[in-house]
Design a protein around this motif. Structure first.
Motif, PDB file in Angstrom:
ATOM      1  N   LYS A 169       0.827  -1.207   0.000  1.00  0.00           N
ATOM      2  CA  LYS A 169       0.000   0.000   0.000  1.00  0.00           C
ATOM      3  C   LYS A 169       0.862   1.258   0.000  1.00  0.00           C
ATOM      4  O   LYS A 169       0.596   2.216  -0.746  1.00  0.00           O
TER       5      LYS A 169
ATOM      6  N   ARG B 117       3.993   1.592  -1.004  1.00  0.00           N
ATOM      7  CA  ARG B 117       4.717   1.716  -2.266  1.00  0.00           C
ATOM      8  C   ARG B 117       3.800   2.228  -3.366  1.00  0.00           C
ATOM      9  O   ARG B 117       4.196   3.079  -4.174  1.00  0.00           O
ATOM     10  N   LYS B 118       2.591   1.725  -3.411  1.00  0.00           N
ATOM     11  CA  LYS B 118       1.644   2.177  -4.433  1.00  0.00           C
ATOM     12  C   LYS B 118       1.257   3.644  -4.231  1.00  0.00           C
ATOM     13  O   LYS B 118       0.923   4.353  -5.180  1.00  0.00           O
TER      14      LYS B 118
ATOM     15  N   THR C 176       8.724   4.813  -1.952  1.00  0.00           N
ATOM     16  CA  THR C 176       9.341   3.558  -2.394  1.00  0.00           C
ATOM     17  C   THR C 176      10.750   3.350  -1.856  1.00  0.00           C
ATOM     18  O   THR C 176      11.447   2.443  -2.302  1.00  0.00           O
TER      19      THR C 176
END
Length: 366
Positions: free
Chosen positions: A336, A338-339, A343
């Motif tokens: 979640k 990273r999206k 990152t």
């Protein structure tokens, strides 16, 4: 810069709070108000102000917050723990105190133009300490209902957010590591002090814990970077995120690397409860400090409550049986986050080498 934001960092002498304060100070757009009972150990800065206040005192909190000017961002990393630490996690007084502290801060901020608040939780949100945690733990899973101050604070936060229109991000790291000493749950100074005392005694750096299990580490600086990102990222508004370095490790497997980092010989495993063994050797630590001309600190000042946490983290049990809370995998999904756009990752072994190096450079460890 006339239009600087002002971030209030609560728990500024803690592992997370200290890292967060330094991260926001690295951004010219922010002034930092560091709140803690103790004076922060990091270097003075023209955009840094320290306020000492007892967060359980509502009137003192209101006066302190009101004295520093408008607050636009908040990092809440303050924490009250019992000296017995792990047993305190289920103590009603621990929950009540943490709830009171947070509500006092929210009340003190009522008239400030707060845009965003980061709130620190952890793996206990998924109930690993009271039962088996789902694998992987995901933020979308239903709340694991059990007595926990996280839920008290979260409910107070969401109510304040709905009333005042402020955004928030809730963070759920697993095991956090940093360069702070004298705190509740930081294994780095514990391992360093253990290595130094064993060397002073002429004994090898033996692994003192129990069974092997996978651990997901979180560098406090990575978490601070995420909090800095979330302060202005629309994708982080009103969200809960798991966060880890991105890799895994196991204590027995990384132990030889620790020995190399600290310049001590590794030895065969030797089951020891560090919660008791370390305090029993406080006088040996005093010899270490004198011999190596270290910063004049007592062992208590180095460890805080972290040696109590060490037995939990290392899965130590007196009879060598499997540690119940560490008997099942504790894996957290970070998809979640990273999206949403954050990152960054950290190599955990490199993290430990860096953190030990920082403590040695400051003459905390030999």
């Amino acid at each position: 810069m006339a239009d600087r934001k002002r971030v209030l960092v609560l728990g500024a002498t803690g592992t997370v709070g200290g890292a967060a304060a330094r991260r926001f100070l690295a951004d010219e757009e922010f002034e930092v108000v560091a709140v803690s009972r103790r004076t922060p150990g990091y270097a003075p800065h023209e955009r840094l102000r320290h306020v000492a206040v007892d967060l359980t005192d509502a009137a003192a909190v209101a006066e302190a917050v009101g004295s520093v000017g408008p607050i636009t961002q908040v990092v809440y990393a303050a924490l009250f723990e019992q000296p017995s630490l792990v047993s305190g996690w289920t103590d009603p007084a621990q929950r009540a105190t943490n709830d009171l502290m947070f509500r006092n801060v929210l009340a003190g901020l009522r008239d400030s133009p707060v845009e965003h608040l980061s709130l620190l939780q952890g793996t206990k949100a998924y109930g690993f300490h009271v039962g088996r945690m789902r694998v992987p733990a995901k933020e979308s899973q239903p709340r694991v209902e059990h007595p926990n101050f996280y839920w008290l604070q979260e409910d107070a936060l969401t109510a304040a957010a709905a009333e005042r229109g402020l955004g928030y991000t809730i963070w759920r790291p697993q095991a956090i590591f940093g360069d702070q000493i004298g705190v509740a749950m930081n294994m780095v100074p514990v391992i360093g002090a253990y290595a130094a005392i064993r060397a002073e005694l002429g004994q090898p750096f033996s692994y003192p814990g129990g069974h092997l299990y996978p651990v997901e580490a979180v560098d406090a600086r990575l978490l601070a970077n995420a909090m800095h990102w979330a302060a202005r990222a629309p994708a982080a508004r009103d969200q809960t995120f798991n966060i880890t370095n991105g890799d895994v490790f196991a204590w027995p497997d990384i132990w030889p690397a620790f020995a190399e980092m600290l310049g001590v010989p590794v030895g065969p495993d030797e089951r020891l409860g560090l919660a008791t063994w370390l305090p029993e050797h406080a006088d040996v630590w005093d010899r270490v400090v004198r011999r190596h001309d270290l910063m004049p600190t007592t062992l208590d000042q180095v460890l805080g409550y972290s040696h109590e946490f060490a037995d939990e983290m290392l899965a130590y049990t007196p009879d060598g049986s499997v540690h119940r809370a560490r008997s099942a995998p504790l894996f957290m999904s970070t998809v979640k986050l990273r999206k949403a756009g954050f990152t960054e990752v950290v190599d955990t072994e490199e993290m430990f080498a860096d953190l030990f190096g920082m403590l040695r450079a400051r003459r905390v460890l030999p």
